[in-house]
Design a protein around this motif. Structure first.
Motif, short mmCIF file in Angstrom:
data_model
loop_
_atom_site.label_atom_id
_atom_site.label_comp_id
_atom_site.label_asym_id
_atom_site.label_seq_id
_atom_site.Cartn_x
_atom_site.Cartn_y
_atom_site.Cartn_z
N ILE A 60 0.84 -1.21 0.00
CA ILE A 60 0.00 0.00 0.00
C ILE A 60 0.87 1.26 0.00
CG2 ILE A 60 -0.28 0.23 2.50
CD1 ILE A 60 -3.07 0.65 -0.13
N GLN A 61 2.08 1.17 0.57
CA GLN A 61 3.02 2.30 0.53
C GLN A 61 3.52 2.54 -0.89
OE1 GLN A 61 5.27 0.37 4.08
NE2 GLN A 61 5.91 2.52 4.12
N ILE A 62 3.71 1.46 -1.64
CA ILE A 62 4.13 1.58 -3.03
C ILE A 62 3.03 2.27 -3.84
CG2 ILE A 62 4.88 0.30 -5.08
CD1 ILE A 62 5.68 -1.99 -3.14
N ASP A 63 1.80 1.89 -3.58
CA ASP A 63 0.65 2.50 -4.25
C ASP A 63 0.61 4.01 -3.99
OD1 ASP A 63 -2.24 1.91 -5.48
OD2 ASP A 63 -2.51 3.31 -3.83
N LYS A 64 0.84 4.39 -2.75
CA LYS A 64 0.80 5.82 -2.38
C LYS A 64 1.89 6.60 -3.10
CE LYS A 64 0.71 8.81 1.75
NZ LYS A 64 1.83 9.71 1.44
N LEU A 65 3.11 6.06 -3.10
CA LEU A 65 4.23 6.74 -3.76
C LEU A 65 3.95 6.89 -5.25
CD1 LEU A 65 7.94 6.69 -3.51
CD2 LEU A 65 7.05 5.54 -5.53
N ALA A 66 3.50 5.82 -5.90
CA ALA A 66 3.26 5.86 -7.34
C ALA A 66 2.16 6.87 -7.68
CB ALA A 66 2.88 4.48 -7.85
N PHE A 78 -11.92 -0.90 -9.94
CA PHE A 78 -10.65 -1.26 -9.28
C PHE A 78 -10.32 -0.21 -8.21
CE2 PHE A 78 -6.02 -1.59 -8.84
CZ PHE A 78 -5.88 -2.95 -8.63
N PRO A 79 -10.07 -0.61 -6.96
CA PRO A 79 -10.00 0.35 -5.86
C PRO A 79 -8.63 0.97 -5.57
CG PRO A 79 -10.00 -1.86 -4.98
CD PRO A 79 -10.09 -2.01 -6.47
N HIS A 80 -7.63 0.69 -6.39
CA HIS A 80 -6.28 1.19 -6.10
C HIS A 80 -5.70 1.90 -7.32
CE1 HIS A 80 -6.22 -0.81 -2.20
NE2 HIS A 80 -6.76 -1.85 -2.81
N HIS A 81 -4.52 2.53 -7.12
CA HIS A 81 -3.92 3.34 -8.18
C HIS A 81 -2.99 2.54 -9.07
CE1 HIS A 81 -4.83 6.01 -4.71
NE2 HIS A 81 -5.40 6.72 -5.67
N ILE A 82 -2.38 1.50 -8.53
CA ILE A 82 -1.51 0.62 -9.28
C ILE A 82 -1.85 -0.82 -8.92
CG2 ILE A 82 0.35 2.34 -9.37
CD1 ILE A 82 1.85 0.56 -7.28
N ILE A 83 -1.20 -1.76 -9.60
CA ILE A 83 -1.39 -3.19 -9.33
C ILE A 83 -0.09 -3.75 -8.78
CG2 ILE A 83 -1.71 -5.43 -10.44
CD1 ILE A 83 -3.55 -3.90 -12.47
N THR A 84 -0.19 -4.48 -7.66
CA THR A 84 0.98 -5.13 -7.08
C THR A 84 0.67 -6.61 -6.92
OG1 THR A 84 0.21 -4.53 -4.85
CG2 THR A 84 1.82 -3.07 -5.89
N SER A 85 1.36 -7.44 -7.68
CA SER A 85 1.08 -8.88 -7.72
C SER A 85 2.29 -9.64 -7.19
CB SER A 85 0.73 -9.31 -9.15
OG SER A 85 -0.37 -8.56 -9.64
N VAL A 86 2.13 -10.27 -6.03
CA VAL A 86 3.24 -10.88 -5.31
C VAL A 86 3.20 -12.40 -5.44
CG1 VAL A 86 4.39 -11.09 -3.06
CG2 VAL A 86 3.25 -8.94 -3.69
N GLY A 116 -3.34 -7.79 -8.58
CA GLY A 116 -3.23 -7.85 -7.12
C GLY A 116 -3.48 -6.50 -6.47
N PHE A 117 -4.17 -6.50 -5.35
CA PHE A 117 -4.46 -5.27 -4.60
C PHE A 117 -3.26 -4.87 -3.74
CE2 PHE A 117 -9.40 -5.56 -4.07
CZ PHE A 117 -9.55 -5.53 -5.46
N PRO A 118 -2.82 -3.62 -3.78
CA PRO A 118 -1.91 -3.13 -2.75
C PRO A 118 -2.60 -3.26 -1.38
CG PRO A 118 -1.98 -1.61 -4.60
CD PRO A 118 -3.08 -2.60 -4.82
N ASN A 119 -1.82 -3.65 -0.37
CA ASN A 119 -2.42 -3.87 0.95
C ASN A 119 -1.38 -3.66 2.06
OD1 ASN A 119 -0.88 -6.32 1.07
ND2 ASN A 119 -2.52 -7.39 -0.02
N GLU A 120 -1.72 -4.09 3.27
CA GLU A 120 -0.86 -3.87 4.43
C GLU A 120 0.18 -4.97 4.62
OE1 GLU A 120 -0.83 -1.24 6.45
OE2 GLU A 120 -2.48 -0.22 5.43
N THR A 121 0.19 -5.95 3.73
CA THR A 121 1.17 -7.04 3.84
C THR A 121 2.58 -6.52 3.53
OG1 THR A 121 -0.51 -8.62 3.14
CG2 THR A 121 1.80 -9.34 3.02
N GLU A 122 3.54 -6.89 4.36
CA GLU A 122 4.92 -6.47 4.15
C GLU A 122 5.63 -7.45 3.20
OE1 GLU A 122 6.82 -6.17 7.93
OE2 GLU A 122 5.69 -4.40 8.54
N LEU A 123 6.39 -6.89 2.27
CA LEU A 123 7.23 -7.73 1.42
C LEU A 123 8.35 -8.33 2.25
CD1 LEU A 123 7.58 -5.50 -1.78
CD2 LEU A 123 6.09 -7.49 -1.46
#
Length: 266
Positions: A38-44, A63-71, A78-85
């Motif tokens: 979710i921090q990556i989403d905010k920065l982007a 789609f509820p976010h600004h970018i897609i993060t697929s882990v 994939g939804f940006p979220n509070e999960t830490e990489l």
């Protein structure tokens, strides 16, 4: 309907595409174990807005976010979220921008820390296959030539080539005709003509090609839980050699400068 661009429109699309490239390079600078997606989403989002554009994905079909993060085993959406990489994760970051009325849309997969040789090879092969497909994106070739080239390169390694999600035309809307599969028969499909702009995006799985969609209606995962890799470029059909509107150079420079990212497959 297939929409061909004027040379002036292609130049405007290159501006949008390059903003995506530079956004991804900003992302590459901050990736590390412990960061939340979710921090990556905010920065982007902030970077895109600061550069006079808006994110293509936000509220696109809900789609509820600004970018897609697929882990890891998430293929796309994939939804940006509070999960830490964490060390050993791979993450595909897919970004879209709208500037001057045109979309840019591409993706890059990053490796956090140490991973197994088989995952390194999956990332390497998928990235190679993108450029192998792009070599076929020229006037006089057919759409199936792109998919055939991508499919062949990956299936030689025993990887699963995703069928359920494909690339697409790009322009004033994010998804234009034609669809651009990452599989196909040589010499099949529409004839490629000058100034058709495509988002070519191999989505390749370590195991099975089969995927499923989570209950959120968006997140796509591999059916066997094995990792998936996604690379994408914005490409304009030209005579002799495709014009790549996006650019991995700034992304790779930032990636190599970040000690938390693994670039040993280069």
């Amino acid at each position: 309907m297939i929409l061909y661009k004027t040379n002036e429109q292609v130049e405007l699309m290159k501006i949008s595409a390059m903003l995506v490239s530079h956004t991804l390079s900003e992302v590459a600078k901050i990736l590390k174990p412990g960061i939340k997606t979710i921090q990556i989403d905010k920065l982007a989002n902030e970077y895109i807005l600061d550069n006079g554009a808006v994110p293509s994905f936000y509220n696109y079909s809900g789609f509820p976010h600004h970018i897609i993060t697929s882990v890891n085993d998430v293929v796309v959406h994939g939804f940006p979220n509070e999960t830490e990489l964490k060390d050993g994760d791979i993450i595909s970051v897919d970004v879209g921008t709208i500037k001057n009325g045109f979309h840019g849309d591409h993706a890059y997969t990053f490796i956090i820390g140490e991973v197994s040789p088989e995952i390194l090879n999956l990332v390497k092969t998928t990235k190679e296959s993108l450029f192998i497909g792009i070599k076929e994106a020229i006037v006089g070739k057919r759409l199936g030539d792109i998919g055939f080239a991508i499919q062949s390169h990956n299936e030689k390694q025993g990887y699963g080539v995703v069928r359920d999600f494909v690339g697409h035309g790009l322009g004033k809307t994010m998804h234009e005709d034609p669809q651009v599969p990452n599989y196909g028969r040589r010499g099949s499909g529409i004839m490629l003509k000058e100034n058709l702009v495509l988002a070519i995006e191999p989505m390749i799985n370590l195991g099975t090609k089969d995927v499923f969609i989570e209950k959120d209606g968006w997140t796509v995962r591999t059916k066997d839980g094995k990792p998936s890799v996604h690379f994408e470029h914005d490409v304009c059909i030209k005579k002799g050699e495709a014009l790549i509107l996006s650019d991995y150079t700034p992304i790779e420079a930032a990636e190599k400068a970040n000690i938390n990212l693994n670039t040993s497959y280069y």
